[in-house]
Write a protein that holds these residues in place. Structure first.
Motif, PDB file in Angstrom:
ATOM      1  N   PHE A 112      91.472 -28.371  60.369  1.00 20.03           N
ATOM      2  CA  PHE A 112      91.577 -28.012  61.789  1.00 20.03           C
ATOM      3  C   PHE A 112      90.468 -26.823  61.979  1.00 20.03           C
ATOM      4  O   PHE A 112      90.834 -25.575  62.560  1.00 20.03           O
ATOM      5  CB  PHE A 112      92.907 -27.331  62.194  1.00 20.03           C
ATOM      6  CG  PHE A 112      93.910 -28.427  62.232  1.00 20.03           C
ATOM      7  CD1 PHE A 112      94.022 -29.346  63.087  1.00 20.03           C
ATOM      8  CD2 PHE A 112      94.994 -28.275  61.156  1.00 20.03           C
ATOM      9  CE1 PHE A 112      94.905 -30.396  62.780  1.00 20.03           C
ATOM     10  CE2 PHE A 112      95.942 -29.259  60.989  1.00 20.03           C
ATOM     11  CZ  PHE A 112      95.866 -30.393  61.928  1.00 20.03           C
ATOM     12  N   GLY A 113      89.210 -26.962  61.660  1.00 18.68           N
ATOM     13  CA  GLY A 113      88.293 -26.170  61.578  1.00 18.68           C
ATOM     14  C   GLY A 113      87.987 -24.949  60.528  1.00 18.68           C
ATOM     15  O   GLY A 113      86.924 -24.256  60.418  1.00 18.68           O
ATOM     16  N   ASN A 114      89.279 -24.833  60.018  1.00 19.25           N
ATOM     17  CA  ASN A 114      89.055 -23.495  58.803  1.00 19.25           C
ATOM     18  C   ASN A 114      88.329 -24.170  57.694  1.00 19.25           C
ATOM     19  O   ASN A 114      88.459 -25.220  57.207  1.00 19.25           O
ATOM     20  CB  ASN A 114      90.683 -23.331  58.268  1.00 19.25           C
ATOM     21  CG  ASN A 114      91.386 -22.402  59.591  1.00 19.25           C
ATOM     22  OD1 ASN A 114      91.089 -21.017  59.652  1.00 19.25           O
ATOM     23  ND2 ASN A 114      92.287 -23.326  60.056  1.00 19.25           N
ATOM     24  N   GLY A 115      87.341 -23.186  57.310  1.00 17.02           N
ATOM     25  CA  GLY A 115      86.782 -23.641  56.119  1.00 17.02           C
ATOM     26  C   GLY A 115      85.356 -24.202  56.322  1.00 17.02           C
ATOM     27  O   GLY A 115      84.722 -24.638  55.455  1.00 17.02           O
ATOM     28  N   VAL A 116      85.105 -24.431  57.800  1.00 12.88           N
ATOM     29  CA  VAL A 116      83.977 -25.117  58.288  1.00 12.88           C
ATOM     30  C   VAL A 116      82.807 -24.093  57.685  1.00 12.88           C
ATOM     31  O   VAL A 116      82.827 -22.778  58.023  1.00 12.88           O
ATOM     32  CB  VAL A 116      83.644 -25.319  59.837  1.00 12.88           C
ATOM     33  CG1 VAL A 116      82.318 -25.461  60.151  1.00 12.88           C
ATOM     34  CG2 VAL A 116      84.724 -26.461  59.725  1.00 12.88           C
ATOM     35  N   GLU A 117      81.838 -24.514  57.307  1.00  9.38           N
ATOM     36  CA  GLU A 117      80.321 -23.502  56.822  1.00  9.38           C
ATOM     37  C   GLU A 117      79.614 -23.489  58.039  1.00  9.38           C
ATOM     38  O   GLU A 117      79.129 -24.293  58.681  1.00  9.38           O
ATOM     39  CB  GLU A 117      79.701 -24.046  55.752  1.00  9.38           C
ATOM     40  CG  GLU A 117      80.517 -23.832  54.382  1.00  9.38           C
ATOM     41  CD  GLU A 117      79.527 -24.193  53.259  1.00  9.38           C
ATOM     42  OE1 GLU A 117      78.300 -24.742  53.362  1.00  9.38           O
ATOM     43  OE2 GLU A 117      80.181 -23.947  52.101  1.00  9.38           O
TER      44      GLU A 117
ATOM     45  N   ASN B 124      87.920 -31.502  65.383  1.00 10.80           N
ATOM     46  CA  ASN B 124      87.990 -30.576  64.238  1.00 10.80           C
ATOM     47  C   ASN B 124      88.004 -28.901  64.551  1.00 10.80           C
ATOM     48  O   ASN B 124      86.992 -28.432  64.359  1.00 10.80           O
ATOM     49  CB  ASN B 124      86.905 -30.955  63.250  1.00 10.80           C
ATOM     50  CG  ASN B 124      87.281 -30.195  61.748  1.00 10.80           C
ATOM     51  OD1 ASN B 124      88.417 -29.857  61.363  1.00 10.80           O
ATOM     52  ND2 ASN B 124      86.135 -29.745  61.121  1.00 10.80           N
ATOM     53  N   GLY B 125      89.107 -28.522  65.103  1.00 10.50           N
ATOM     54  CA  GLY B 125      89.233 -27.296  65.425  1.00 10.50           C
ATOM     55  C   GLY B 125      90.373 -26.599  65.698  1.00 10.50           C
ATOM     56  O   GLY B 125      91.259 -27.102  65.519  1.00 10.50           O
TER      57      GLY B 125
ATOM     58  N   PHE C 115      84.784 -26.091  65.003  1.00  3.33           N
ATOM     59  CA  PHE C 115      84.921 -24.997  65.563  1.00  3.33           C
ATOM     60  C   PHE C 115      86.422 -24.119  65.549  1.00  3.33           C
ATOM     61  O   PHE C 115      87.456 -24.539  65.154  1.00  3.33           O
ATOM     62  CB  PHE C 115      84.778 -25.109  67.306  1.00  3.33           C
ATOM     63  CG  PHE C 115      85.936 -25.812  68.008  1.00  3.33           C
ATOM     64  CD1 PHE C 115      87.076 -25.062  68.433  1.00  3.33           C
ATOM     65  CD2 PHE C 115      86.183 -27.075  67.744  1.00  3.33           C
ATOM     66  CE1 PHE C 115      88.067 -25.776  69.020  1.00  3.33           C
ATOM     67  CE2 PHE C 115      87.106 -27.885  68.487  1.00  3.33           C
ATOM     68  CZ  PHE C 115      88.299 -27.064  69.148  1.00  3.33           C
ATOM     69  N   ILE C 116      86.495 -22.901  65.759  1.00  4.35           N
ATOM     70  CA  ILE C 116      87.642 -22.048  65.823  1.00  4.35           C
ATOM     71  C   ILE C 116      87.351 -21.277  67.234  1.00  4.35           C
ATOM     72  O   ILE C 116      86.455 -20.593  67.463  1.00  4.35           O
ATOM     73  CB  ILE C 116      87.927 -21.248  64.800  1.00  4.35           C
ATOM     74  CG1 ILE C 116      88.263 -22.085  63.674  1.00  4.35           C
ATOM     75  CG2 ILE C 116      88.832 -20.264  65.013  1.00  4.35           C
ATOM     76  CD1 ILE C 116      88.507 -21.503  62.303  1.00  4.35           C
ATOM     77  N   ILE C 117      88.502 -21.308  68.200  1.00  8.44           N
ATOM     78  CA  ILE C 117      88.321 -20.441  69.457  1.00  8.44           C
ATOM     79  C   ILE C 117      89.567 -19.250  69.399  1.00  8.44           C
ATOM     80  O   ILE C 117      90.909 -19.945  69.092  1.00  8.44           O
ATOM     81  CB  ILE C 117      88.448 -21.165  70.498  1.00  8.44           C
ATOM     82  CG1 ILE C 117      87.264 -22.166  70.669  1.00  8.44           C
ATOM     83  CG2 ILE C 117      88.550 -20.342  71.962  1.00  8.44           C
ATOM     84  CD1 ILE C 117      87.113 -23.006  71.886  1.00  8.44           C
TER      85      ILE C 117
ATOM     86  N   LEU D 211      79.496 -26.309  71.947  1.00  9.51           N
ATOM     87  CA  LEU D 211      79.566 -25.563  70.563  1.00  9.51           C
ATOM     88  C   LEU D 211      79.670 -26.396  69.656  1.00  9.51           C
ATOM     89  O   LEU D 211      80.362 -27.446  69.481  1.00  9.51           O
ATOM     90  CB  LEU D 211      80.912 -24.510  70.697  1.00  9.51           C
ATOM     91  CG  LEU D 211      81.149 -23.890  71.919  1.00  9.51           C
ATOM     92  CD1 LEU D 211      82.262 -23.136  71.728  1.00  9.51           C
ATOM     93  CD2 LEU D 211      79.820 -22.954  72.040  1.00  9.51           C
ATOM     94  N   THR D 212      78.605 -26.343  68.578  1.00  8.46           N
ATOM     95  CA  THR D 212      78.914 -27.026  67.206  1.00  8.46           C
ATOM     96  C   THR D 212      78.943 -26.079  66.009  1.00  8.46           C
ATOM     97  O   THR D 212      77.828 -25.251  66.005  1.00  8.46           O
ATOM     98  CB  THR D 212      77.682 -28.120  67.176  1.00  8.46           C
ATOM     99  OG1 THR D 212      77.460 -28.648  68.300  1.00  8.46           O
ATOM    100  CG2 THR D 212      77.586 -28.762  65.809  1.00  8.46           C
TER     101      THR D 212
END
Length: 663
Positions: free
Chosen positions: A117-122, A210-211, A232-234, A246-247
């Protein structure tokens, strides 16, 4: 855990009569009090659990809808109590939905396989070609990201921080997503692999992939029309609206992105605002604001920054690709149509006007103007200290902190004058004095790196920095001696001694948090050694530094007071303190008077141009006063006058309290 039961034969018959289907009715479980009358045209697949449907929703315009399921396909879904889900064009798969949630007119909501869920996205921040990636996560603070992006000279530290984030991401990975309580999702396209927090409001959104939307009851998140977010994370309290795209982005607490704002590979921390323009690979520290369609922020690090219309930077020299980056330290601003060719570093609270292509580093000359004339950068050191705009900015930031969430991710220090900026002014003063000594006092211009400084600007710069240093050191000593009736010099000396050794030496601004470098290094050593190995522990260390700011600040100020005024801690007397306070009073009043004069310009005759459109000079003046008020009653002006009065009284009070003490 809620108790569920199987459907009775009568309930199954009723559901079938209401056009419901199931692959296996034995896999549909319901809570006690379930009412089958509220479920129509629904298809069940996999394991499905349903709550009760007792409540009613009142929608804008007054229409009422009873909770229940209508025209929806559910596959491996848990539905909480009192939800209303209807008109899902495709299906909802692999989700746990909380209580009192309303979902209507959505294309598809699903989790496909294992998701973080977006965690760990570089996020390839600052350098688009990579090398400064920040791994985003739910608990990411500006300070954590700063270290991950900039401390690449410590590879072991970076590896440890990556593994801490990976641990968090894997711990929160799941094949089932969650939609919280009191969530509203309306007229939305596809939602895939997204975790949605309580009280989220998602309306008219195109696509979310994926966020995590970390909304909660104290600080709900709103995602609006036409928004597209991928990877993303909001964070809590933020609004992303009106066609924003947002990407690979992290959006911090209480940020506002709207009006077709477009961002990729970027980090936005607390209270940032982005509208109309574009961001690429930027590190937007707290209170970075950009409002204009023509503004591009690229490959830069900013905080407390306001970008003028048409502001632009280049990270590409058409050689090895977009590999250049730049820093505008806290409070730096750009005017309309400004341009900076990275790499460059702009000092704190500086103003950039015109086009700058010479890669200047003015970090040790804060509060300056960088002005371009005929392709040359002219530097006016320290002049922003007397600007009414700078003082207004410093006052507005704390008021504009919109964070409602009690768990704040960023620790923000709003102080205009701090060990961080004063250490730079001390260095700046030395630089300017050395330039004057080497090139001679009568030189018309002086060269500093790739910039020019005029003679008058250099002399004024030294004076401005000295005023600010007197002001800060005087403030510190007055605060330290506040509210105590001293009887002897010995008592004063005792009180002046710092409570800790921490704080001496260099200070840094870790994107909003101002702290001694020694403490940051201690934290980094702890991460490298493995003794600090959780995101929670890292943030607790930042919290502690923030809490102890004034204790550490005094250790630094006490050291500098001895150095700057040539005092010995063993022999300092009440008379020495009085001398410092008198210099302080002169500095404070002098600076406020300069600010007062600067404010006056806003009420000059030329500022009235365009008022009283069709009338005489008198009408112009009257129109101006109706719109802007008169100078003397302007709230900022009265605040400056009050400040002069209060500070004078504060200094006088301390002098009175200690003047009886003999040498």
């Amino acid at each position: 855990m809620k108790d569920y039961r199987r459907l009775t034969e009568d309930e199954v018959l009723q559901l079938k009569s209401q056009s419901c289907l199931a692959d296996d009715w034995g896999n549909v479980l319901v809570a006690e009090g379930f009412n089958s009358e509220c479920v129509h045209h629904t298809r069940f697949s996999g394991e499905v659990k349903l709550g009760v449907f007792d409540a009613e929703f009142t929608l804008p315009g007054g229409i009422k809808k009873h909770s229940g399921l209508r025209h929806v396909t559910l596959h491996n879904v848990v539905v909480g109590d009192n939800c209303c889900i209807e008109n899902i064009q495709n299906y909802i798969a692999n989700y746990e939905i909380g209580n009192d949630t309303f979902i209507e007119n959505v294309d598809i909501i699903l989790v496909d396989g294992l998701s973080t869920f977006g965690n760990g996205v570089e996020v390839a921040v600052l350098n688009e070609t990579g090398g400064r990636e920040v791994l985003i996560n739910d608990k990411l603070s500006a300070h954590q990201a700063y270290i991950m992006a900039l401390y690449r000279h410590r590879p072991e530290l970076i590896n440890r921080m990556k593994s801490i984030t990976d641990y968090y991401s894997n711990k929160h990975a799941a094949t089932v997503g969650s939609i919280g309580d009191h969530v509203m999702i309306l007229n939305t396209g596809s939602i895939k692999n997204v975790r949605i927090g309580d009280y989220s409001h998602i309306c008219g959104t195109c696509r979310l992939t994926n966020g995590s939307i970390n909304s909660n009851v104290t600080a709900p998140v709103r995602i609006g029309h036409g928004v597209i977010c991928d990877d993303f994370i909001i964070s809590s309290g933020s609004h992303v609206d009106d066609g924003s795209m947002l990407t690979r982005c992290f959006v911090g607490q209480s940020c506002k992105l709207g009006h077709n704002y477009s961002a990729s590979e970027s980090l936005f921390f607390s209270n940032c605002q982005g509208e109309n323009g574009e961001a690429c690979a930027i590190f937007a520290g707290p209170f970075t604001v950009t409002h204009h369609k023509s503004t591009l922020l690229i490959a830069g690090m900013f905080s407390f920054m306001n970008a003028g219309s048409g502001s632009n930077q280049s990270n590409h020299m058409y050689k090895l690709g977009p590999i250049h980056q730049g820093t505008m330290e806290r409070g730096a601003k750009t005017t309309s149509d400004s341009y900076i060719l990275w790499p460059a570093r702009v000092g704190a609270f500086s103003l950039v006007m015109g086009r700058h292509v010479n890669h200047a580093d003015t970090s040790n000359l804060p509060f300056s103007y960088l002005i371009e004339q005929r392709n040359t950068t002219y530097l006016v050191p320290g002049v922003n200290l007397r600007s009414v705009g700078t003082i207004r900015d410093a006052q507005k930031w704390p008021k504009r902190d919109k964070r409602k969430d009690p768990n704040r991710l960023d620790y923000i220090n709003y102080n205009l004058l701090s060990p961080y900026t004063i250490q730079k002014m001390l260095k700046g003063r030395s630089i300017l004095k050395d330039l004057r000594r080497v090139s001679g006092e009568t030189s018309e211009t002086y060269s500093f790196q790739s910039a020019k400084i005029k003679n008058s600007s250099l002399n004024n710069g030294i004076r401005f920095y000295e005023i600010a240093i007197h002001k800060f050191l005087g403030n510190s000593i007055i605060k330290r001696l506040e509210g105590i009736n001293f009887q002897s010099n010995q008592e004063i000396r005792q009180r002046l001694k710092p409570d800790t050794e921490i704080g001496k030496g260099e200070w840094v601004d870790i994107s909003g948090l101002i702290a001694p470098k020694s403490e940051i290094d201690r934290l980094l050593d702890g991460i490298e050694s493995g003794s600090i190995n959780r995101l929670k522990s890292i943030n607790a260390c930042f919290s502690e530094m923030h809490e102890n700011y004034y204790t550490y600040e005094w250790s630094w100020a006490y050291d500098k007071i001895q150095e700057f005024y040539g005092l010995n801690p063993e022999t300092i007397t009440a008379q020495d303190v009085i001398r410092i306070v008198k210099s302080w009073k002169e500095a404070v009043v002098g600076l406020d008077k300069m600010v007062y004069e600067d404010a006056k310009k806003e009420f000059s005759l030329s500022s009235m141009t365009g008022f009283g459109a069709d009338g005489s000079h008198d009408e112009m003046k009257q129109d101006f006063e109706q719109v802007r008020g008169d100078f003397e009653s302007n709230t900022f002006v009265t605040a400056v006058l009050k400040h002069i009065e209060d500070k004078t009284a504060l200094g006088d009070e301390l002098i009175k309290r200690i003047e009886h003490i003999e040498e």
